[in-house]
Design an enzyme around this catalytic site. Structure first.
Site: not given
Lengths: 433, 433
Positions: A13, A46, A103, A127, A185, A203
């Site tokens: 993603t 992939r 993270k 960041e 999702g 975080k």
């Protein structure tokens, strides 16, 4: 000047989002850096349909990327702490600058990675590891650097915030909303990392180190999830004027530093209590600046990619310019400022709120709405009220978006009507969508 | 390494705030920069009781400061566009880096100043010129640099926002609130710059240039003030679900760029509509990140000083380090990380929300409140409701702040009461003040 060359490891993603931003905004980015940034190589197990890697050197072995002598900056987006750590260490050893969104890696292995990076004189930028697209690392390390930070509190897990927001707005149960989040999702099949607060604790660990100047201490962060929160808890809190949010809190006290992630009641009067859905926000309290809040998308391909590529630009600017010209005065290099026209206000489109006084007689409203219609102005809402003991009444009309010049014509025509008293008060309306 | 030496021109509100931050946070700032920052000279027409300049070289001629060969960074805080311009040009000519909070100077003369600064290879930093303590310049130039910015909208004048907030919350008239704002020191004796939108237009001009990469074009910014807004307008807008805010808006459209400051209706559903009093906020919409919001104090000695000194730190870091180590990984130099203790959660103090089920019998509540009292826990609110057809009823107690270990003892004791059913649900409460 030859382009800055980046290698992307991981094309999930965030990898695809980052890749696409570099393609889509290539020209604007070059104007900011003073040099192009190109993807020299992608390492991924992939392909990803979300991005078109035609013409790009794609390898199935991510270690090819960190060993590629052409590459200036390695972008690590594979996640986890085992292979990712090995990969980042190898990149550092090879003298590459590193940008990562990982993270867990920074929170758990950052002290070691930074020591190695300092030895080798390379940058490690992260960041995107905290709060997705919100540039909170930069704000804390640079924008608020004059402050002794007193505390920070953040909604730093979008999945958890989506679940709590839905429970509150729609009076639904945790399990029910979690199932929906998984279908949408927003939540993983195994949601533990998100709902039990581990992701937020990673975080928070990073934010606290940067806020207070302490080493990363993930293992000392107190972590409690939201899976035990009931819709009854949410309803009672609401009755008391509070929202339940999953917060990461870091606070300096005389006794020591508090580092904790847990469900928390906060008053609706706080902006933070009004941050809903998958959005994130971090409140920072500094001794000079007072309270501040940074709000934005905490996850997703493009928002997280926004932070990944901002870091890439940061590194690219540093390795491409003298200190004095690292960031151009206006953000873009002077010879690339554009001559886009500034629109005269008559050409601007927005909604209008009109407040006028009319004689309470038959036909006035018909005349007014006719004039608006003639000028292609459609009405969103109207308020007309009686005013005791007066034949003049206020009329408020709110319109949909229309060009200001049309509104000017309409207002002139309406003001000329015999049954309209005085001038029309006209205030613009923005939807800020 | 020898200290970085700054000279401050102007010792008014922002000058004294900036001076004091450099003194108060000297140690923390040195840990961030890797070098001390000292005030070498102050140029001011008169002393300011708000800061103790004992031991500092103070001159009545601000040009002494820009001509002082010891000084690395000149901080211009005198305001206006005549002497300030001359001063900044002289500083640049002398090879000094410049930090300024002067929005009028940057908006009206920035194109010229930046060209000169580029020639001389010096930095001109102006974070404090827009939105006080909010690091919005840095966010736009660096944090969101991966984005093609689509629009921005900001509450960027605290005086105007205070007036509109008071008009809305207390149904007061403009003139009435303006007089109060003047008495409180929020508004100048001549309030034109603030209430007619000139100050906001200066700031918007700067934001738009940085967002879109266009030259500064103050003269093309459409500007309309809030002095004609009535309490009736505010009330009608409220009826429609909208707040009236004085916004600066910059937007890219196919026809050109919109640059406008005017009173604007925005829906209460927007976070921006809930920014009240003297606070500022800027919403930025980027193509990758989506909507973001930055919120904080827009004015005042320390908040504006926070941005002035952040810029000083930025410049000091640049002239003190290699590119790779300009900003340390965790914001503070590795050898200065502190070993502050992380508190165990039992030592943390916060409020608690307790949700429990009790048998509906006499004396239960007395027993529970007795246990809380014994453990030094005071109650903020209680909700007890009937539940039809059941002898068990829910009881919700919200407490003031207390140490977690006291609460643990109290919960164990309450759960042991025969009339308390099952486990107590315990959620922490934060006031984030």
């Amino acid at each position: 000047m030859k382009p800055v060359k980046v290698g992307i490891c991981g094309l999930g993603t965030v990898g695809s989002g980052s890749f696409n931003i570099l393609q889509e905004n290539a020209e604007e980015i070059a104007r900011r850096v003073g040099r192009s940034i190109v993807v020299e190589q992608v390492g991924a197990r992939r392909d990803n349909d979300a991005c078109d890697t035609t013409g790009v050197n794609v390898t199935r072995d991510i270690f090819d990327v960190v060993n590629n002598p052409e590459i200036d900056i390695v972008i690590e987006l594979i996640g986890g702490t085992s292979v990712a750590k090995e990969l980042v260490l190898k990149a550092i050893e090879n003298g590459k600058h590193v940008v990562t969104a990982n993270k867990a890696l920074i929170a758990e292995c950052g002290n070691e990675l930074f020591a190695k990076a300092q030895e080798k004189g390379v940058m490690v930028a992260f960041e995107a590891a905290v709060a997705g697209g919100i540039p909170i690392i930069k704000s804390l390390r640079e924008g608020l650097s004059a402050n002794r930070v007193q505390s920070l509190a953040g909604i730093i897990n979008g999945t958890g915030n989506f679940i709590l927001s839905e429970m509150s707005e729609k009076k639904r149960n945790f399990d029910d909303v979690l199932a929906e989040a998984q279908a949408l999702g927003y939540a993983e099949a195994d949601p533990t990392f998100d709902v039990e607060g581990i992701d937020a604790a990673h975080k928070l660990t990073i934010l606290a180190s940067i806020a207070f100047g302490i080493p990363l201490q993930f293992e000392k962060t107190y972590t409690e999830g939201i899976s035990q929160i009931t819709s009854e808890d949410v309803a009672f809190a609401d009755d008391l004027g509070y929202a339940i949010k999953h917060l990461g809190i870091a606070k300096r006290t005389d006794a020591g530093i508090e580092l904790r992630v847990h469900p928390t009641l906060i008053s609706y009067k706080q902006l933070l209590a009004n941050v809903n859905g998958v959005m994130n926000a971090v409140m920072v309290q500094g001794d000079a600046v007072g309270p501040t809040l940074s709000y934005g998308a905490g996850a997703g391909a493009l928002p997280t990619g926004s932070s990944v590529i901002a870091d890439v630009i940061d590194v690219a600017r540093a390795i491409s310019s003298s200190h004095e010209s690292r960031v151009p005065y206006l953000g873009f290099h002077a010879d690339t400022l554009s001559d886009d026209a500034i629109l005269p206000v008559e050409e601007v489109e927005c909604g209008f709120f009109l407040n006028l006084t009319i004689k309470d007689r038959a036909g006035v409203l018909a005349n007014i709405t006719q004039i608006l219609s003639t000028n292609d102005i459609s009405i969103e809402s109207i308020i007309q009220r009686e005013r005791e003991g007066s034949d003049s009444v206020p009329l408020v009309v709110m319109t949909h978006d229309v060009k200001e010049q049309n509104m000017n014509l309409a207002i002139a025509a309406i003001e000329a009507l015999p049954d309209v008293v005085g001038k029309i008060q006209r205030i613009r309306v923005e939807h800020l969508a």
